[in-house]
Structure formats: structure tokens, C-alpha cells
Design a protein around this motif. Structure first.
Motif, PDB file in Angstrom:
ATOM      1  N   GLY A 148       0.823  -1.205   0.000  1.00  0.00           N
ATOM      2  CA  GLY A 148       0.000   0.000   0.000  1.00  0.00           C
ATOM      3  C   GLY A 148       0.858   1.257   0.000  1.00  0.00           C
ATOM      4  O   GLY A 148       2.082   1.203   0.077  1.00  0.00           O
ATOM      5  N   THR A 152      -1.704   9.241   1.137  1.00  0.00           N
ATOM      6  CA  THR A 152      -3.114   9.027   0.802  1.00  0.00           C
ATOM      7  C   THR A 152      -3.283   7.804  -0.101  1.00  0.00           C
ATOM      8  O   THR A 152      -2.569   7.694  -1.097  1.00  0.00           O
ATOM      9  CB  THR A 152      -3.692  10.264   0.096  1.00  0.00           C
ATOM     10  N   PRO A 153      -4.180   6.859   0.161  1.00  0.00           N
ATOM     11  CA  PRO A 153      -5.082   6.829   1.310  1.00  0.00           C
ATOM     12  C   PRO A 153      -4.449   6.282   2.588  1.00  0.00           C
ATOM     13  O   PRO A 153      -5.110   6.187   3.605  1.00  0.00           O
ATOM     14  CB  PRO A 153      -6.214   5.929   0.837  1.00  0.00           C
ATOM     15  N   ARG A 155      -3.566   3.290   3.595  1.00  0.00           N
ATOM     16  CA  ARG A 155      -4.117   2.044   4.135  1.00  0.00           C
ATOM     17  C   ARG A 155      -4.023   0.953   3.070  1.00  0.00           C
ATOM     18  O   ARG A 155      -3.766   1.253   1.898  1.00  0.00           O
ATOM     19  CB  ARG A 155      -5.577   2.218   4.543  1.00  0.00           C
ATOM     20  N   VAL A 156      -4.212  -0.276   3.484  1.00  0.00           N
ATOM     21  CA  VAL A 156      -4.232  -1.395   2.544  1.00  0.00           C
ATOM     22  C   VAL A 156      -5.631  -1.508   1.946  1.00  0.00           C
ATOM     23  O   VAL A 156      -6.624  -1.607   2.669  1.00  0.00           O
ATOM     24  CB  VAL A 156      -3.856  -2.717   3.248  1.00  0.00           C
ATOM     25  N   LEU A 157      -5.717  -1.471   0.639  1.00  0.00           N
ATOM     26  CA  LEU A 157      -7.007  -1.492  -0.034  1.00  0.00           C
ATOM     27  C   LEU A 157      -7.634  -2.885   0.053  1.00  0.00           C
ATOM     28  O   LEU A 157      -6.932  -3.902  -0.011  1.00  0.00           O
ATOM     29  CB  LEU A 157      -6.854  -1.082  -1.499  1.00  0.00           C
ATOM     30  N   PRO A 158      -8.957  -2.969   0.188  1.00  0.00           N
ATOM     31  CA  PRO A 158      -9.642  -4.272   0.233  1.00  0.00           C
ATOM     32  C   PRO A 158      -9.406  -5.060  -1.046  1.00  0.00           C
ATOM     33  O   PRO A 158      -9.350  -4.499  -2.150  1.00  0.00           O
ATOM     34  CB  PRO A 158     -11.121  -3.892   0.383  1.00  0.00           C
ATOM     35  N   LYS A 160      -6.671  -6.847  -1.647  1.00  0.00           N
ATOM     36  CA  LYS A 160      -5.244  -7.012  -1.937  1.00  0.00           C
ATOM     37  C   LYS A 160      -4.859  -8.482  -1.858  1.00  0.00           C
ATOM     38  O   LYS A 160      -5.212  -9.176  -0.913  1.00  0.00           O
ATOM     39  CB  LYS A 160      -4.429  -6.194  -0.941  1.00  0.00           C
TER      40      LYS A 160
END
Length: 208
Positions: A148, A152-153, A155-158, A160
Motif C-alpha cells: 500500500g 493518501t489513502p 491504508r491497505v485497499l480491500p 489485496k
């Protein structure tokens, strides 16, 4: 959707056709299944048939499950599954037994079941990732790398792709041909392979 049956995978083998060609087949023990509930549009909002499979001791079920079956005067059954129907629901009755005679030789069916569970697996095995260099002081052999952004953002994106549980998922194999059917022993022989290990619970539904 049409009504299907439940059964257990016995295993795989091979048979020969009339011309001598080898056909890989899976042998399935199908039913007998019992109709445990009939749902109608007027009462439940939709038409469906619930079937039960696998007779067990009453000690194997909890009180709500036993009460549901006792209401229809049916013996304790391990598995229940519902199949929606658009029409001809009047031809079924509670307590009616369904067996392998529901399928004919040459018919196409869909098979649904849990795939073999393989436990926690890494990225190379689970998602076919390429490994890192194995020499020159590399410390990134089978590591995932960046997962990630730092900003921005942040966080780890859903979704992944990462290491985790491999297998043990519901799999549907469509359009398998019925090669043989034995109503005396409730055996169904299908061309090809089906999900899971021997003994795996399977749902067999006619292909539409």
C-alpha cells in the motif's frame, strides 16, 4: 431452478466406451433424500422444496433442528438444502423420498461442493507471484513487497492479494455428463472430476 439431490463423493476411476476410449469418471453416492419442507408463495413469499440427507442419531442435532423435522414426522437428518421452484410444486409431498432415478444417462448436471482445503499458503502458491532474487544478498525471496501507499489513502485497499487460506471454498462444476446410473445402490457415475476429497458432500442439480 429445478430440484436437485445431495450425495457424497466416493472417488474417481476410469471406464472404457464402446470404441475403447478411456473416460475419467467420478462415482457419487446420491441420496436417498427426503422432502422435509415445502414453501409456497402464499405462505413464505416464494416456491421452494427443502430436502434432507444423511440419517443420524437425534443426539447429533440440536433442539431447533429436531423440532423442525419432528413437525413433519421425519427422522433426524444431518444436512438440509433448499431448491427454489417456479412451477410443479404441487407434485411434491412432505416425506417423499427422492433418489438417483431423478437423473438419466446422458443428462447434464451441475455439481457444487467444498474444494480441498490446503491451509495457510504464501503468495507464490496462492496467487502465482514471482519470487525475489535468491542471491547477491537479497532478503526478499518470498516476501510480498509493498502492499500500500505511505500517504493518501495510507491504508491497505480491500481485495489485496496476500497470503492466507487456500482452498476450502464452495466450487461449482457445470455441465458434467451422467455416464451410468444404478438405482439399486443409488450410485451416479459422472464424466470428469468434482470438488473435494472422497466423502465430500455434494449438491447435484440438473443443468438448465
Amino acid at each position: 431452478m429445478t430440484i436437485g439431490l445431495l450425495g457424497n463423493k466416493i472417488g474417481m476411476t476410469q471406464i472404457f466406451d464402446e470404441t475403447g476410449n478411456i473416460i475419467p469418471v467420478t462415482i457419487i453416492k446420491v441420496g436417498p433424500c427426503t422432502i422435509t419442507q415445502i414453501k409456497t408463495v402464499s405462505k413464505d413469499g416464494y416456491n421452494a422444496i427443502q430436502i434432507g440427507y444423511g440419517e443420524v442419531s437425534s443426539l447429533s442435532l440440536n433442539q431447533p433442528e429436531l423440532g423442525h423435522l419432528r413437525k413433519s414426522n421425519i427422522k433426524p437428518l444431518r444436512y438440509l438444502k433448499e431448491f427454489r421452484l417456479d412451477e410443479n410444486i404441487e407434485s411434491f409431498k412432505i416425506g417423499q423420498s427422492l433418489n438417483v432415478d431423478s437423473f438419466s444417462v446422458g443428462q447434464l448436471v451441475n455439481i457444487q461442493g467444498k474444494s480441498i482445503g490446503k491451509g495457510f499458503s504464501g503468495l507464490q502458491k496462492r496467487h502465482n507471484f514471482t519470487r525475489g532474487p535468491m542471491t547477491h544478498g537479497s532478503k526478499n525471496h518470498r516476501a510480498p513487497g509493498s502492499i500500500g501507499m505511505g500517504t493518501t489513502p495510507g491504508r491497505v485497499l480491500p481485495g489485496k492479494k496476500m497470503a492466507g487460506q487456500l482452498g476450502n471454498k464452495t466450487i461449482t462444476v457445470k455441465k458434467l455428463k451422467v455416464i451410468q446410473s444404478n438405482s439399486e445402490e443409488n450410485i451416479l457415475v459422472l464424466k470428469g472430476s468434482v470438488p473435494g476429497k472422497p466423502g465430500n458432500l455434494l449438491s447435484i442439480v440438473p443443468f438448465e
